[in-house]
Design a protein around this motif. Structure first.
Motif, PDB file in Angstrom:
ATOM      1  N   ILE A  46       0.872  -1.184   0.000  1.00 16.43           N
ATOM      2  CA  ILE A  46       0.000   0.000   0.000  1.00 16.43           C
ATOM      3  C   ILE A  46       0.904   1.226   0.000  1.00 16.43           C
ATOM      4  N   LYS A  47       0.997   1.877  -1.141  1.00 20.52           N
ATOM      5  CA  LYS A  47       1.934   2.988  -1.304  1.00 20.52           C
ATOM      6  C   LYS A  47       1.243   4.343  -1.450  1.00 20.52           C
TER       7      LYS A  47
ATOM      8  N   PHE B 280       8.423  -0.238  15.727  1.00 21.52           N
ATOM      9  CA  PHE B 280       8.601  -1.691  15.603  1.00 21.52           C
ATOM     10  C   PHE B 280       8.015  -2.189  14.281  1.00 21.52           C
ATOM     11  N   ALA B 281       6.865  -1.624  13.899  1.00 21.16           N
ATOM     12  CA  ALA B 281       6.223  -2.045  12.658  1.00 21.16           C
ATOM     13  C   ALA B 281       7.089  -1.705  11.449  1.00 21.16           C
ATOM     14  N   GLN B 282       7.704  -0.537  11.463  1.00 22.66           N
ATOM     15  CA  GLN B 282       8.592  -0.164  10.365  1.00 22.66           C
ATOM     16  C   GLN B 282       9.805  -1.096  10.302  1.00 22.66           C
ATOM     17  N   ARG B 283      10.326  -1.446  11.447  1.00 14.69           N
ATOM     18  CA  ARG B 283      11.457  -2.369  11.494  1.00 14.69           C
ATOM     19  C   ARG B 283      11.070  -3.733  10.921  1.00 14.69           C
ATOM     20  N   ALA B 284       9.780  -4.066  11.055  1.00 11.27           N
ATOM     21  CA  ALA B 284       9.300  -5.361  10.556  1.00 11.27           C
ATOM     22  C   ALA B 284       8.930  -5.309   9.070  1.00 11.27           C
ATOM     23  N   GLY B 285       9.098  -4.153   8.438  1.00 11.16           N
ATOM     24  CA  GLY B 285       8.872  -4.056   7.006  1.00 11.16           C
ATOM     25  C   GLY B 285       7.584  -3.373   6.583  1.00 11.16           C
ATOM     26  N   PHE B 286       6.784  -2.892   7.557  1.00 12.34           N
ATOM     27  CA  PHE B 286       5.548  -2.195   7.215  1.00 12.34           C
ATOM     28  C   PHE B 286       5.831  -0.717   6.947  1.00 12.34           C
ATOM     29  N   ARG B 287       4.872  -0.018   6.345  1.00 11.08           N
ATOM     30  CA  ARG B 287       5.050   1.369   5.940  1.00 11.08           C
ATOM     31  C   ARG B 287       4.135   2.298   6.734  1.00 11.08           C
ATOM     32  N   VAL B 288       4.637   3.499   7.023  1.00 13.67           N
ATOM     33  CA  VAL B 288       3.791   4.546   7.598  1.00 13.67           C
ATOM     34  C   VAL B 288       3.146   5.289   6.439  1.00 13.67           C
ATOM     35  N   LEU B 289       1.834   5.183   6.331  1.00 16.15           N
ATOM     36  CA  LEU B 289       1.110   5.877   5.257  1.00 16.15           C
ATOM     37  C   LEU B 289       0.703   7.278   5.694  1.00 16.15           C
TER      38      LEU B 289
ATOM     39  N   GLN C 281      -5.051   5.941  -2.234  1.00 15.24           N
ATOM     40  CA  GLN C 281      -6.072   5.217  -2.978  1.00 15.24           C
ATOM     41  C   GLN C 281      -5.918   3.702  -2.856  1.00 15.24           C
ATOM     42  N   ASP C 282      -4.727   3.249  -2.465  1.00 18.05           N
ATOM     43  CA  ASP C 282      -4.496   1.810  -2.309  1.00 18.05           C
ATOM     44  C   ASP C 282      -5.252   1.241  -1.108  1.00 18.05           C
ATOM     45  N   LEU C 283      -5.808   2.119  -0.271  1.00 15.63           N
ATOM     46  CA  LEU C 283      -6.580   1.659   0.880  1.00 15.63           C
ATOM     47  C   LEU C 283      -7.953   1.109   0.471  1.00 15.63           C
ATOM     48  N   LYS C 284      -8.383   1.426  -0.746  1.00 16.77           N
ATOM     49  CA  LYS C 284      -9.704   0.989  -1.188  1.00 16.77           C
ATOM     50  C   LYS C 284      -9.821  -0.537  -1.162  1.00 16.77           C
TER      51      LYS C 284
ATOM     52  N   ARG D 215      -4.479 -10.241   8.818  1.00 16.16           N
ATOM     53  CA  ARG D 215      -5.925 -10.151   9.018  1.00 16.16           C
ATOM     54  C   ARG D 215      -6.446  -8.758   8.688  1.00 16.16           C
ATOM     55  N   ILE D 216      -5.571  -7.769   8.797  1.00 17.43           N
ATOM     56  CA  ILE D 216      -5.900  -6.407   8.395  1.00 17.43           C
ATOM     57  C   ILE D 216      -4.751  -5.876   7.545  1.00 17.43           C
ATOM     58  N   GLN D 217      -5.038  -4.845   6.765  1.00 14.73           N
ATOM     59  CA  GLN D 217      -4.002  -4.297   5.886  1.00 14.73           C
ATOM     60  C   GLN D 217      -3.448  -2.963   6.402  1.00 14.73           C
ATOM     61  N   GLY D 218      -4.102  -2.420   7.407  1.00 15.70           N
ATOM     62  CA  GLY D 218      -3.634  -1.178   8.000  1.00 15.70           C
ATOM     63  C   GLY D 218      -4.001  -1.129   9.471  1.00 15.70           C
ATOM     64  N   ALA D 219      -3.227  -0.400  10.252  1.00 14.90           N
ATOM     65  CA  ALA D 219      -3.504  -0.306  11.692  1.00 14.90           C
ATOM     66  C   ALA D 219      -3.012   1.026  12.235  1.00 14.90           C
ATOM     67  N   THR D 220      -3.804   1.627  13.110  1.00 14.79           N
ATOM     68  CA  THR D 220      -3.347   2.810  13.825  1.00 14.79           C
ATOM     69  C   THR D 220      -2.442   2.335  14.953  1.00 14.79           C
ATOM     70  N   LEU D 221      -1.236   2.861  15.009  1.00 13.70           N
ATOM     71  CA  LEU D 221      -0.286   2.453  16.036  1.00 13.70           C
ATOM     72  C   LEU D 221       0.339   3.687  16.680  1.00 13.70           C
ATOM     73  N   SER D 222       0.494   3.639  17.986  1.00 20.94           N
ATOM     74  CA  SER D 222       1.128   4.732  18.701  1.00 20.94           C
ATOM     75  C   SER D 222       2.626   4.456  18.815  1.00 20.94           C
ATOM     76  N   HIS D 223       3.334   5.434  19.323  1.00 24.57           N
ATOM     77  CA  HIS D 223       4.768   5.273  19.561  1.00 24.57           C
ATOM     78  C   HIS D 223       4.958   4.435  20.829  1.00 24.57           C
ATOM     79  N   PRO D 224       5.873   3.458  20.845  1.00 20.90           N
ATOM     80  CA  PRO D 224       6.870   3.134  19.819  1.00 20.90           C
ATOM     81  C   PRO D 224       6.450   1.999  18.873  1.00 20.90           C
ATOM     82  N   ASN D 225       5.196   1.584  18.931  1.00 21.50           N
ATOM     83  CA  ASN D 225       4.800   0.429  18.114  1.00 21.50           C
ATOM     84  C   ASN D 225       4.929   0.680  16.616  1.00 21.50           C
ATOM     85  N   PHE D 226       4.723   1.944  16.192  1.00 22.00           N
ATOM     86  CA  PHE D 226       4.890   2.173  14.757  1.00 22.00           C
ATOM     87  C   PHE D 226       6.362   2.087  14.348  1.00 22.00           C
TER      88      PHE D 226
END
Length: 332
Positions: free
Chosen positions: A122-123, A193-202, A126-129, A180-191
């Motif tokens: 998801i870059k 950890f998510a970036q370290r795991a290969g996910f993107r901040v949109l 519109q990719d959230l659709k 199970r989901i393609q996006g998640a609201t995450l607070s600091h510092p979890n976002f």
């Protein structure tokens, strides 16, 4: 009177008149339950103040009660189960329009340090659709942020993508990892950890949404019944903000304990980020409050008839500011 007895009496009078802290501490502590919508950096001052025994200094025995999101916290506040809670501004406004006497006393952060983290493919917006995004609960801060920013970007939550209620940050991060989901609201510092795991901040909510955060809310009934109690809590919380800034080692200890962190570098980054942005004199943010109007109007269009000032009570911060209490906290 016997000179020795007279001397003793003068000594005791001087002791208690000259030592108000000692006198106040001789009284039993007042039990106060504080609702915590999420155990996160946004609410870390509550736990820091407890660890540092700041509440006790102000005559309070504070019991932080963790609940899932501002929606549930507001119900607990209305029911009287908790005295004070950092409830999301639009949730407070909606409750007031529905007949509650809830009120915001302070906004202690100028923005929300949270992000919408998504799967690597998801870059673009519109990719959230057609995708599913995890939030805490409906009516919570995360729910508000996603819906608000989606509208700014020409998307409709519930129309273009689905929102799913998934309790804690950790639960949402796990759901994201499991696909199970393609996006998640995450607070600091979890976002982080998510970036370290290969996910993107949109979406970076702190940069993209003009929204005052980390509220202190109570009810007007509580203020009327015991203003002194609410004021003591406000003194303790504002002292907690000052000492969080001034005592990094204790702050990092609390951060690691409450967020279950083992990474010293993340704890250091978390402290630096939140110590920098915490507001010393956290007046209710009237200008930022207007951000919530469009969101609230979706269910309560009558909100446009009300002024932002109707949802706040700035008198507590104003008194602590003008009396020199806040200034003195930073003279150490």
């Amino acid at each position: 009177m016997n000179p020795k007895r007279l001397g003793l009496a003068v000594f005791l009078i001087g002791l208690f008149m000259g030592s108000p802290v000692l006198f106040s501490q001789s009284r039993p502590l007042k039990k106060v339950q504080v609702g915590v919508p999420a155990i996160s950096m946004g609410n870390i001052v509550i736990y820091f103040a407890k660890e540092a025994k700041i509440y006790e200094k102000h005559g309070l025995d504070v019991d932080p009660v963790a609940v899932a999101g501002s929606g549930i916290a507001s119900k607990a506040l209305i029911a009287g189960s908790v005295l004070i809670s950092p409830i999301a501004t639009p949730t407070v406004m909606t409750a007031v329009l529905a007949g509650s006497d809830m009120v915001i006393l302070a906004h202690t952060m100028p923005g929300v340090i949270q992000s919408l983290v998504v799967q690597p493919d998801i870059k673009r917006d519109q990719d959230l659709k057609g995708k599913t995004v995890g939030v805490t609960t409906f009516g919570s801060l995360t729910d508000f942020l996603v819906k608000y920013l989606a509208r700014q970007k020409g998307l409709g939550a519930g129309k273009d993508f689905t929102l799913l209620q998934i309790g804690t940050d950790s639960d949402r991060f796990l759901a994201l990892q499991q696909g199970r989901i393609q996006g998640a609201t995450l607070s600091h510092p979890n976002f982080i950890f998510a970036q370290r795991a290969g996910f993107r901040v949109l979406w970076d909510f702190f940069k993209e949404v003009d929204y005052p955060w980390s509220e202190i809310a109570t009810t007007r009934t509580q203020i009327k019944q015991d203003r002194d109690l609410v004021m003591r809590y406000m003194r303790a919380h504002l002292e907690g903000i000052a000492r969080f800034k001034q005592e990094p080692e204790l702050a990092k200890k609390v951060i690691k304990k409450m967020l279950r962190l083992a990474d010293d570098s993340i704890a250091q980054e978390s402290w630096e980020l939140f110590a920098k942005h915490r507001i010393a004199a956290p007046y209710p943010n009237i200008k930022g409050l207007k951000t919530s109007y469009e969101y609230v109007a979706a269910t309560r269009p009558e909100v446009w008839k009300h002024k932002p000032e109707e949802f706040v009570d700035a008198s507590f911060v104003e008194e602590l500011d003008k009396s020199g209490f806040i200034k003195k906290l930073y003279e150490k």
